[in-house]
Design a protein around this motif. Structure first.
Motif, PDB file in Angstrom:
ATOM      1  N   PHE A 102     -22.681  37.254  -4.372  1.00 15.70           N
ATOM      2  CA  PHE A 102     -21.940  36.038  -4.727  1.00 15.70           C
ATOM      3  C   PHE A 102     -22.816  34.795  -4.601  1.00 15.70           C
ATOM      4  O   PHE A 102     -22.765  33.893  -5.439  1.00 15.70           O
ATOM      5  CB  PHE A 102     -20.672  35.895  -3.876  1.00 15.70           C
ATOM      6  N   LEU A 103     -23.643  34.757  -3.557  1.00 12.98           N
ATOM      7  CA  LEU A 103     -24.522  33.596  -3.372  1.00 12.98           C
ATOM      8  C   LEU A 103     -25.482  33.467  -4.555  1.00 12.98           C
ATOM      9  O   LEU A 103     -25.727  32.375  -5.068  1.00 12.98           O
ATOM     10  CB  LEU A 103     -25.309  33.737  -2.062  1.00 12.98           C
ATOM     11  N   LYS A 104     -26.014  34.627  -4.971  1.00 12.69           N
ATOM     12  CA  LYS A 104     -26.947  34.649  -6.094  1.00 12.69           C
ATOM     13  C   LYS A 104     -26.262  34.115  -7.359  1.00 12.69           C
ATOM     14  O   LYS A 104     -26.796  33.269  -8.078  1.00 12.69           O
ATOM     15  CB  LYS A 104     -27.406  36.100  -6.316  1.00 12.69           C
ATOM     16  N   GLU A 105     -25.070  34.609  -7.552  1.00 14.92           N
ATOM     17  CA  GLU A 105     -24.249  34.227  -8.704  1.00 14.92           C
ATOM     18  C   GLU A 105     -23.962  32.716  -8.684  1.00 14.92           C
ATOM     19  O   GLU A 105     -24.049  32.050  -9.718  1.00 14.92           O
ATOM     20  CB  GLU A 105     -22.960  35.033  -8.562  1.00 14.92           C
ATOM     21  N   ILE A 106     -23.643  32.199  -7.504  1.00 12.65           N
ATOM     22  CA  ILE A 106     -23.363  30.757  -7.382  1.00 12.65           C
ATOM     23  C   ILE A 106     -24.625  29.956  -7.721  1.00 12.65           C
ATOM     24  O   ILE A 106     -24.587  28.997  -8.494  1.00 12.65           O
ATOM     25  CB  ILE A 106     -22.859  30.403  -5.957  1.00 12.65           C
ATOM     26  N   ARG A 107     -25.759  30.396  -7.164  1.00  9.65           N
ATOM     27  CA  ARG A 107     -27.022  29.687  -7.409  1.00  9.65           C
ATOM     28  C   ARG A 107     -27.375  29.685  -8.898  1.00  9.65           C
ATOM     29  O   ARG A 107     -27.889  28.708  -9.430  1.00  9.65           O
ATOM     30  CB  ARG A 107     -28.156  30.338  -6.602  1.00  9.65           C
ATOM     31  N   GLN A 108     -27.076  30.801  -9.560  1.00 10.63           N
ATOM     32  CA  GLN A 108     -27.398  30.891 -10.992  1.00 10.63           C
ATOM     33  C   GLN A 108     -26.452  30.064 -11.857  1.00 10.63           C
ATOM     34  O   GLN A 108     -26.805  29.649 -12.948  1.00 10.63           O
ATOM     35  CB  GLN A 108     -27.355  32.360 -11.446  1.00 10.63           C
ATOM     36  N   THR A 109     -25.231  29.871 -11.363  1.00 11.79           N
ATOM     37  CA  THR A 109     -24.217  29.178 -12.167  1.00 11.79           C
ATOM     38  C   THR A 109     -24.319  27.664 -12.058  1.00 11.79           C
ATOM     39  O   THR A 109     -24.104  26.946 -13.033  1.00 11.79           O
ATOM     40  CB  THR A 109     -22.798  29.627 -11.733  1.00 11.79           C
ATOM     41  N   VAL A 110     -24.655  27.192 -10.870  1.00 10.53           N
ATOM     42  CA  VAL A 110     -24.562  25.750 -10.618  1.00 10.53           C
ATOM     43  C   VAL A 110     -25.752  25.017 -11.266  1.00 10.53           C
ATOM     44  O   VAL A 110     -26.893  25.473 -11.184  1.00 10.53           O
ATOM     45  CB  VAL A 110     -24.464  25.473  -9.097  1.00 10.53           C
ATOM     46  N   LEU A 122     -25.841  28.403   3.791  1.00 11.40           N
ATOM     47  CA  LEU A 122     -26.315  29.352   2.778  1.00 11.40           C
ATOM     48  C   LEU A 122     -26.079  28.854   1.352  1.00 11.40           C
ATOM     49  O   LEU A 122     -26.666  29.356   0.402  1.00 11.40           O
ATOM     50  CB  LEU A 122     -25.599  30.706   2.956  1.00 11.40           C
ATOM     51  N   LEU A 123     -25.183  27.866   1.209  1.00  9.17           N
ATOM     52  CA  LEU A 123     -24.827  27.393  -0.139  1.00  9.17           C
ATOM     53  C   LEU A 123     -25.959  26.557  -0.735  1.00  9.17           C
ATOM     54  O   LEU A 123     -26.679  25.869  -0.009  1.00  9.17           O
ATOM     55  CB  LEU A 123     -23.553  26.534  -0.062  1.00  9.17           C
ATOM     56  N   THR A 181     -14.531  28.407  -8.735  1.00 12.61           N
ATOM     57  CA  THR A 181     -14.378  26.962  -8.941  1.00 12.61           C
ATOM     58  C   THR A 181     -15.583  26.405  -9.700  1.00 12.61           C
ATOM     59  O   THR A 181     -15.435  25.624 -10.652  1.00 12.61           O
ATOM     60  CB  THR A 181     -14.231  26.237  -7.577  1.00 12.61           C
ATOM     61  N   VAL A 182     -16.793  26.801  -9.263  1.00 14.77           N
ATOM     62  CA  VAL A 182     -18.012  26.289  -9.894  1.00 14.77           C
ATOM     63  C   VAL A 182     -18.067  26.709 -11.363  1.00 14.77           C
ATOM     64  O   VAL A 182     -18.438  25.914 -12.230  1.00 14.77           O
ATOM     65  CB  VAL A 182     -19.266  26.774  -9.123  1.00 14.77           C
ATOM     66  N   ARG A 183     -17.666  27.941 -11.640  1.00 12.41           N
ATOM     67  CA  ARG A 183     -17.665  28.404 -13.038  1.00 12.41           C
ATOM     68  C   ARG A 183     -16.789  27.511 -13.907  1.00 12.41           C
ATOM     69  O   ARG A 183     -17.185  27.111 -15.001  1.00 12.41           O
ATOM     70  CB  ARG A 183     -17.148  29.842 -13.112  1.00 12.41           C
ATOM     71  N   GLN A 184     -15.587  27.212 -13.389  1.00 14.90           N
ATOM     72  CA  GLN A 184     -14.690  26.323 -14.144  1.00 14.90           C
ATOM     73  C   GLN A 184     -15.322  24.955 -14.338  1.00 14.90           C
ATOM     74  O   GLN A 184     -15.313  24.394 -15.434  1.00 14.90           O
ATOM     75  CB  GLN A 184     -13.361  26.151 -13.396  1.00 14.90           C
ATOM     76  N   LEU A 185     -15.872  24.415 -13.259  1.00 21.57           N
ATOM     77  CA  LEU A 185     -16.437  23.061 -13.321  1.00 21.57           C
ATOM     78  C   LEU A 185     -17.590  23.001 -14.312  1.00 21.57           C
ATOM     79  O   LEU A 185     -17.695  22.065 -15.113  1.00 21.57           O
ATOM     80  CB  LEU A 185     -16.915  22.631 -11.923  1.00 21.57           C
TER      81      LEU A 185
END
Lengths: 349, 365
Positions: free
Chosen positions: B16-24, B49-50, B232-236
């Motif tokens: 999930f962290l990887k996914e967040i980093r790639q999305t933002v 970690l974020l 949330t980040v994906r939506q944003l």
């Protein structure tokens, strides 16, 4: 509260079924209670003297420690205040690297305490002394008015010779030392909580109260001065004890959450009540800071004892973040495990 | 621990962290509404970690933090002056009132008991017919059904010595207050999973539509929190604003009907004062007229002057996410968990206490 202990040692015929103020008066009631109860049960040469104090033979370095025991409720899953009072002081001496030999035993009883309960506690004390190999050599009994005590308070003081290879001091803790724990954490505190008024929950959790003397002394036989420090993380739990060490020694402590041993049922109870097991009291485990060279042998020794089978390394003393205990969570995040401002309080949701 | 360990799995967390980093791609401020989520973020070290683009804002969903000062004073007054058995959840008793906390009142001889359930307080009332028993009923929608049940049970048992001191607050009006605040900058919300387990999701639909803000109903374990943040980040990043449910294993769209019925039986929606924020219209529960006899404020006719808040405490700005706790001049100096000036420094769910511990962690890396 009759237990298997009382079957072969029934309550003697006393005139009252509850403790009265007169039992602390020093008069006939006191004498009868002591003679039919304490002296008979804990019988030894020192008590038989019926003197004001005990005359002991000790030579060389000795350790000396005292503790008062207050616990509510007095009987809890896995034990009662009696064995706690013996094991607690025996363990404090063991953490000094000493073998408890003699104990003093003082009661403050609350008027109205059931005689059968007092007897049960005395039997536990006798049993705990036998297991730990200590003798009660002097003591005292006072009675306070109803409402001014919590059934029974006990103070024990212990004395015993130091292990010849023992060199246990906080100042000897150094970076690189391994932090071992002798068994699963948080059982005692959760056992007490499970029967505390207003918070009762059904569980199979039992207090871990036990003497740690043999375990600690054998550890010193094996690892000697490689054992830098021993501490039993009683009230305040593992977190508080480690914080005290980190602060006193001005070194950092790095803990690994994934290595902390905890029984599943205890962990679940902590989850449900919103309590952090690192701050929950223990009565039957110790923390050992040992040199890295001694780690394997030390674990082997501890694991050979009952109650020590789950001993493991939980962290390391480090030069970084002096004065702080930092825990790496099971997902890899870090947080400071600080001192609590007071008692750990259950959270709302 | 089954049903918990799965949501603390280090590999899933890493994914999930990887996914967040790639999305933002740019900075976002996300408010986790519930104090339990704040606790989860801090306890697991997730804030560290974020990626730095993501700022978590700790919302007003800590019942300990938003219970008004004068209600704590009333609880202390009931325990000290009226001789009642005052029952409370644990972390409420250390919150400072204007003169003292319940913990200090206890040391002065007040009969204060820590309970896990208001039904225990009903039991105490039954066992002590000669004493008045008051339960300090604070909390969000999550604790409301049990508090309602306690009152209903007391009434059916015919108990006349039981009452509750209510400070019940509701999540959606607080989120709307944050959204209406011109200074507040919140791009998306993690809605409080357990509140939605009771109330369902319907009441968040108007917020999403009116304010064009993503709301993701989120749980409390590391995997839950990170998945909620990712959703949330994906939506944003896509410029969307939808209501989503990360916590589907617990939350149904319609909520828990029997629990909602229980609330409707005993409570009615009313204006409520929030500590540090002020009065928010229609933002809390009060007992219905039929249960007035169980309302401690009415029963004991408490007349206390409203004490002012400590002027040095900026709790209100922190609760709305306008200021970070460490931007407060008193943070970690005049105000610490051992000596809190305001409520967010007391509970481990409070934003200030959470930052206090996390900041120490940040210093050591």
């Amino acid at each position: 509260m009759a237990s298997i202990l009382s079957l072969d040692c029934p309550l003697p015929q006393l005139d009252f079924d509850r403790i009265l103020l007169g039992h602390g008066s020093g008069g006939l009631l006191t004498n009868k209670l002591l003679e039919a109860g304490v002296f008979d049960l804990l019988n030894n040469d020192w008590l038989a003297e019926k003197h004001d104090g005990a005359i002991l033979e000790l030579s060389g370095k000795v350790a000396f420690s005292t503790d008062s025991y207050v616990v509510s409720p007095v009987f809890f899953p896995g034990g009662n205040i009696g064995e706690l009072a013996v094991n607690g002081t025996v363990n404090d001496l063991a953490m000094c690297g000493a073998s408890a030999r003699y104990l003093s035993l003082s009661f403050i009883l609350e008027e109205g305490l059931l005689m059968t309960d007092f007897w049960e506690i005395l039997l536990s004390i006798r049993q705990a002394c036998a297991v730990a190999g200590v003798q009660v050599v002097t003591g005292d009994t006072k009675v306070v008015e109803r409402g001014k005590g919590d059934g029974i308070f006990i103070n024990t003081t212990g004395i015993g010779p130091l292990h010849p290879q023992s060199d246990i001091h906080t100042r000897r803790v150094q970076p690189g030392d391994k932090i071992l724990v002798s068994g699963p954490i948080a059982a005692h505190g959760m056992a007490i909580l499970s029967v505390r008024e207003g918070l009762e929950f059904e569980s199979a959790i039992r207090s871990d109260t036990r003497p740690l003397k043999d375990m600690a002394l054998r550890l010193l036989d094996t690892a000697g001065a490689q054992v830098r420090l021993l501490r039993d993380p009683t009230r305040g739990g593992v977190a508080t004890t480690l914080n005290e060490i980190a602060r006193d020694r001005r070194l950092g402590i790095a803990l690994e959450q994934s290595l902390l041993p905890i029984d599943d049922v205890v962990a679940s109870a902590c989850e449900i009540l919103g309590l952090d097991p690192l701050y929950v009291a223990n009565e039957g485990i110790f923390l050992a800071m040992v040199s890295p060279e001694a780690e394997t042998a030390a674990l082997e020794v501890i694991r050979s004892f009952e109650g020590g089978q789950n001993a493991c390394t939980i962290g390391t003393v480090v030069g970084e973040h002096p004065g702080q205990v930092v825990l790496r969570s099971q997902i890899g995040g870090k947080r400071v495990v600080g001192m609590l401002p007071g008692e750990q309080l259950p959270r709302i949701c | 621990m089954k049903y918990l360990n799965e949501y603390r799995d280090p590999e899933l967390v890493e994914e999930f962290l990887k996914e967040i980093r790639q999305t933002v791609t740019r900075p976002w401020s996300i408010m986790e509404v519930c104090g339990g989520q704040t606790h989860g973020l801090v306890k697991n070290g997730i804030l560290g970690l974020l990626p730095e683009e993501i700022t978590m804002i700790h919302g007003p969903g800590c019942p300990v933090c938003v219970t008004p000062l004068h209600l704590i004073d009333k609880a202390v007054h009931l325990a000290m002056e009226k001789g009642v058995i005052l029952c409370s959840y644990g972390d409420m008793i250390r919150v400072p009132g204007s003169a003292k906390s319940l913990l200090e009142a206890k040391a002065l001889g007040a009969d204060i008991r820590i309970l896990y359930s208001p039904l225990e307080a009903v039991k105490i009332a039954k066992e002590h017919p000669g004493r008045e028993v008051v339960f300090f009923a604070v909390g969000f929608e999550t604790t409301a059904p049990a508090n309602a049940l306690a009152v209903i049970q007391a009434k059916s048992l015919g108990l006349t010595n039981f009452s509750i001191l209510t400070s019940h607050v509701l999540v959606p009006p607080a989120m709307e207050a944050v959204l209406n605040d011109e200074e507040a900058r919140v791009d998306g919300f993690l809605a409080a999973g357990h509140v939605c387990a009771i109330m369902g999701m319907e009441e968040y639909v108007p917020l999403v539509e009116k304010y064009r803000v993503p709301i993701v109903v989120t749980g409390f374990e590391p995997v839950d929190l990170l998945q909620g943040i990712l959703m949330t980040v994906r939506q944003l990043e896509k410029g969307e604003a939808r209501l989503e449910n990360q916590y589907a294993r617990v939350v149904k769209f319609e909520g828990n009907q029997p629990a909602k019925a229980m609330i409707q039986n005993a409570f009615e929606v009313a204006d409520r004062e929030w500590r540090g924020i002020g009065t928010i219209p229609q933002s809390g529960y009060e007992l219905q007229a039929a249960y007035a006899a169980y309302d401690a404020v009415k029963k004991f006719e408490i007349h206390l002057e409203k004490a002012p808040e400590n002027p040095d405490c900026i709790a209100g700005l922190v609760l709305k996410g306008i200021r970070k706790p460490m931007e407060c001049p008193q943070f970690g100096k005049g105000c610490t968990p051992s000596n809190p000036l305001g409520a967010p420094m007391v509970s481990s769910e409070g934003a200030c206490a959470a930052y206090y511990y996390f900041m120490q962690g940040a210093e050591v890396g």
